[in-house]
Design a protein around this motif. Structure first.
Motif, PDB file in Angstrom:
ATOM      1  N   PHE A 206       0.836  -1.199   0.000  1.00 16.10           N
ATOM      2  CA  PHE A 206       0.000   0.000   0.000  1.00 16.10           C
ATOM      3  C   PHE A 206       0.872   1.250   0.000  1.00 16.10           C
ATOM      4  CE2 PHE A 206      -2.408   3.250   2.445  1.00 16.10           C
ATOM      5  CZ  PHE A 206      -3.447   3.465   1.540  1.00 16.10           C
ATOM      6  N   ILE A 207       1.934   1.246   0.791  1.00 17.95           N
ATOM      7  CA  ILE A 207       2.857   2.382   0.841  1.00 17.95           C
ATOM      8  C   ILE A 207       3.523   2.595  -0.522  1.00 17.95           C
ATOM      9  CG2 ILE A 207       5.030   3.218   1.845  1.00 17.95           C
ATOM     10  CD1 ILE A 207       4.163   1.710   4.438  1.00 17.95           C
ATOM     11  N   LEU A 208       3.972   1.505  -1.143  1.00 18.98           N
ATOM     12  CA  LEU A 208       4.582   1.611  -2.470  1.00 18.98           C
ATOM     13  C   LEU A 208       3.588   2.163  -3.485  1.00 18.98           C
ATOM     14  CD1 LEU A 208       6.585  -1.756  -2.613  1.00 18.98           C
ATOM     15  CD2 LEU A 208       7.526   0.560  -2.393  1.00 18.98           C
ATOM     16  N   PHE A 209       2.337   1.735  -3.383  1.00 16.19           N
ATOM     17  CA  PHE A 209       1.311   2.227  -4.305  1.00 16.19           C
ATOM     18  C   PHE A 209       1.084   3.725  -4.108  1.00 16.19           C
ATOM     19  CE2 PHE A 209      -2.933   3.222  -5.743  1.00 16.19           C
ATOM     20  CZ  PHE A 209      -3.039   2.527  -6.936  1.00 16.19           C
ATOM     21  N   ILE A 210       1.015   4.163  -2.857  1.00 14.04           N
ATOM     22  CA  ILE A 210       0.801   5.590  -2.580  1.00 14.04           C
ATOM     23  C   ILE A 210       2.010   6.410  -3.037  1.00 14.04           C
ATOM     24  CG2 ILE A 210       0.467   7.302  -0.764  1.00 14.04           C
ATOM     25  CD1 ILE A 210      -2.023   5.740  -1.366  1.00 14.04           C
ATOM     26  N   GLN A 211       3.215   5.867  -2.886  1.00 17.67           N
ATOM     27  CA  GLN A 211       4.408   6.570  -3.360  1.00 17.67           C
ATOM     28  C   GLN A 211       4.319   6.831  -4.861  1.00 17.67           C
ATOM     29  OE1 GLN A 211       7.579   3.989  -2.084  1.00 17.67           O
ATOM     30  NE2 GLN A 211       7.819   5.003  -0.103  1.00 17.67           N
ATOM     31  N   LYS A 212       3.911   5.811  -5.619  1.00 14.00           N
ATOM     32  CA  LYS A 212       3.763   5.981  -7.066  1.00 14.00           C
ATOM     33  C   LYS A 212       2.586   6.899  -7.400  1.00 14.00           C
ATOM     34  CE  LYS A 212       5.991   1.698  -8.528  1.00 14.00           C
ATOM     35  NZ  LYS A 212       5.886   0.454  -9.324  1.00 14.00           N
ATOM     36  N   THR A 213       1.569   6.869  -6.550  1.00 16.86           N
ATOM     37  CA  THR A 213       0.435   7.780  -6.740  1.00 16.86           C
ATOM     38  C   THR A 213       0.888   9.224  -6.581  1.00 16.86           C
ATOM     39  OG1 THR A 213      -1.188   6.150  -5.981  1.00 16.86           O
ATOM     40  CG2 THR A 213      -1.819   8.460  -5.829  1.00 16.86           C
ATOM     41  N   VAL A 214       1.718   9.483  -5.580  1.00 17.24           N
ATOM     42  CA  VAL A 214       2.229  10.848  -5.358  1.00 17.24           C
ATOM     43  C   VAL A 214       2.999  11.335  -6.578  1.00 17.24           C
ATOM     44  CG1 VAL A 214       3.855  12.235  -4.012  1.00 17.24           C
ATOM     45  CG2 VAL A 214       2.301  10.675  -2.840  1.00 17.24           C
ATOM     46  N   ARG A 215       3.864  10.462  -7.132  1.00 19.70           N
ATOM     47  CA  ARG A 215       4.624  10.861  -8.321  1.00 19.70           C
ATOM     48  C   ARG A 215       3.686  11.148  -9.482  1.00 19.70           C
ATOM     49  NH1 ARG A 215       7.789   6.016  -7.174  1.00 19.70           N
ATOM     50  NH2 ARG A 215       9.540   6.537  -5.817  1.00 19.70           N
ATOM     51  N   ALA A 216       2.650  10.334  -9.617  1.00 20.52           N
ATOM     52  CA  ALA A 216       1.726  10.503 -10.744  1.00 20.52           C
ATOM     53  C   ALA A 216       0.925  11.784 -10.620  1.00 20.52           C
ATOM     54  CB  ALA A 216       0.781   9.297 -10.828  1.00 20.52           C
ATOM     55  N   VAL A 217       0.406  12.075  -9.421  1.00 18.29           N
ATOM     56  CA  VAL A 217      -0.440  13.269  -9.281  1.00 18.29           C
ATOM     57  C   VAL A 217       0.375  14.547  -9.413  1.00 18.29           C
ATOM     58  CG1 VAL A 217      -2.159  12.074  -7.881  1.00 18.29           C
ATOM     59  CG2 VAL A 217      -0.291  13.280  -6.741  1.00 18.29           C
ATOM     60  N   ARG A 218       1.684  14.449  -9.198  1.00 18.66           N
ATOM     61  CA  ARG A 218       2.519  15.640  -9.407  1.00 18.66           C
ATOM     62  C   ARG A 218       2.541  16.050 -10.878  1.00 18.66           C
ATOM     63  NH1 ARG A 218       7.406  14.100  -5.200  1.00 18.66           N
ATOM     64  NH2 ARG A 218       6.436  15.065  -3.358  1.00 18.66           N
ATOM     65  N   PHE A 219       2.387  15.066 -11.768  1.00 15.52           N
ATOM     66  CA  PHE A 219       2.341  15.388 -13.187  1.00 15.52           C
ATOM     67  C   PHE A 219       1.081  16.176 -13.527  1.00 15.52           C
ATOM     68  CE2 PHE A 219       4.846  11.221 -13.741  1.00 15.52           C
ATOM     69  CZ  PHE A 219       6.044  11.893 -13.558  1.00 15.52           C
ATOM     70  N   LEU A 220       0.050  16.047 -12.686  1.00 15.38           N
ATOM     71  CA  LEU A 220      -1.191  16.775 -12.933  1.00 15.38           C
ATOM     72  C   LEU A 220      -0.994  18.281 -12.752  1.00 15.38           C
ATOM     73  CD1 LEU A 220      -3.711  14.483 -11.020  1.00 15.38           C
ATOM     74  CD2 LEU A 220      -3.221  14.509 -13.459  1.00 15.38           C
ATOM     75  N   SER A 221       0.082  18.658 -12.056  1.00 14.67           N
ATOM     76  CA  SER A 221       0.334  20.074 -11.820  1.00 14.67           C
ATOM     77  C   SER A 221       1.055  20.749 -12.985  1.00 14.67           C
ATOM     78  CB  SER A 221       1.181  20.246 -10.544  1.00 14.67           C
ATOM     79  OG  SER A 221       0.495  19.725  -9.438  1.00 14.67           O
ATOM     80  N   THR A 222       1.515  19.969 -13.943  1.00  9.99           N
ATOM     81  CA  THR A 222       2.147  20.562 -15.116  1.00  9.99           C
ATOM     82  C   THR A 222       1.080  21.104 -16.046  1.00  9.99           C
ATOM     83  OG1 THR A 222       2.145  18.504 -16.378  1.00  9.99           O
ATOM     84  CG2 THR A 222       4.042  18.900 -14.929  1.00  9.99           C
TER      85      THR A 222
END
Length: 232
Positions: A206-222
């Protein structure tokens, strides 16, 4: 009238301190503009977007908070219940069907696809509900902490669903426990030790999934992701 030595010494001392204070004030006045002109570079090694964000989006902050709480809970399994690295993990991993983010899900920097990625993340977060409930049942007095993680995860899912153009497409529906394959899988443990080891594995993934989620949602800010130019 000539001044005595006793009178001159205090005057010279005061003049010396005054000169030192003026010199220090001048140095600070010269230093402050240079601090503003030359910000300290980021030493993390992560590449920052060209249009630096002024404020962290709510969904990113919430994901980071969930990651932190889950990591603390996983650590408590080790410190309080002595469930740390265990040789049984390799056997248990084969029986768990935990959600993962893969390259084909469109969540990586190269080939990022906003709609596809958000659909994957929201579906998987809904799918984790069953597993987090299992951890909640396992943790005993720490179950309130898992309940907090579940609540925040549900809220994160709602925030990400709101970013999608078609949130109900392909079975992504708020309030459901995820995709059919995730609904069918619930860990089975014959004893307390195995149950706690399983809970640790769930928290780890779950932690690994959330870590990748954080990286992905950061792309939404571009700018590209905000404008939807990265498509589905």
């Amino acid at each position: 009238m000539a001044l005595s030595l006793r009178t001159i010494v205090p005057i010279l001392t005061q003049l010396r301190f005054l000169a030192l204070a003026l010199s220090l004030a001048l140095s600070l006045a010269l230093l402050v503009p240079s601090i503003h002109a030359s910000p300290v570079p980021d030493s993390s090694g992560e590449e920052e977007p060209s249009d630096a964000r002024q404020e962290t989006p709510k969904y990113e902050s919430l994901a980071l908070l969930i990651q932190s709480e889950a990591a603390l809970l996983k650590e408590e399994l080790c410190t309080k219940h002595f469930v740390c690295d265990n040789s049984m993990e390799s056997l248990l991993e084969n029986n768990l069907n935990l959600p993962k983010i893969n390259r084909e899900d469109g969540c990586f920097k190269q080939g990022f696809r906003k709609e596809k990625c958000l659909r994957k993340i929201t579906n998987s977060l809904l799918g984790f509900e069953t597993y987090l409930s299992y951890v909640e049942e396992t943790m005993g007095i720490e179950s309130k902490k898992v309940e907090s993680i579940k609540y925040k995860t549900k809220h994160l899912t709602e925030l990400l669903l709101a970013l999608m153009r078609k949130p109900n497409a392909e079975g992504v529906t708020p309030g459901t426990p995820g995709t059919p394959e995730n609904r069918q899988t619930r860990p089975q443990a014959k004893d307390t030790w195995t149950q706690k080891v399983t809970a640790r594995l769930i928290l780890r993934d779950f932690i690994l999934f959330i870590q990748k989620t954080v990286r992905a949602v950061r792309f939404l800010s571009t700018s590209g992701a905000r404008n939807g130019s990265l498509g589905v």
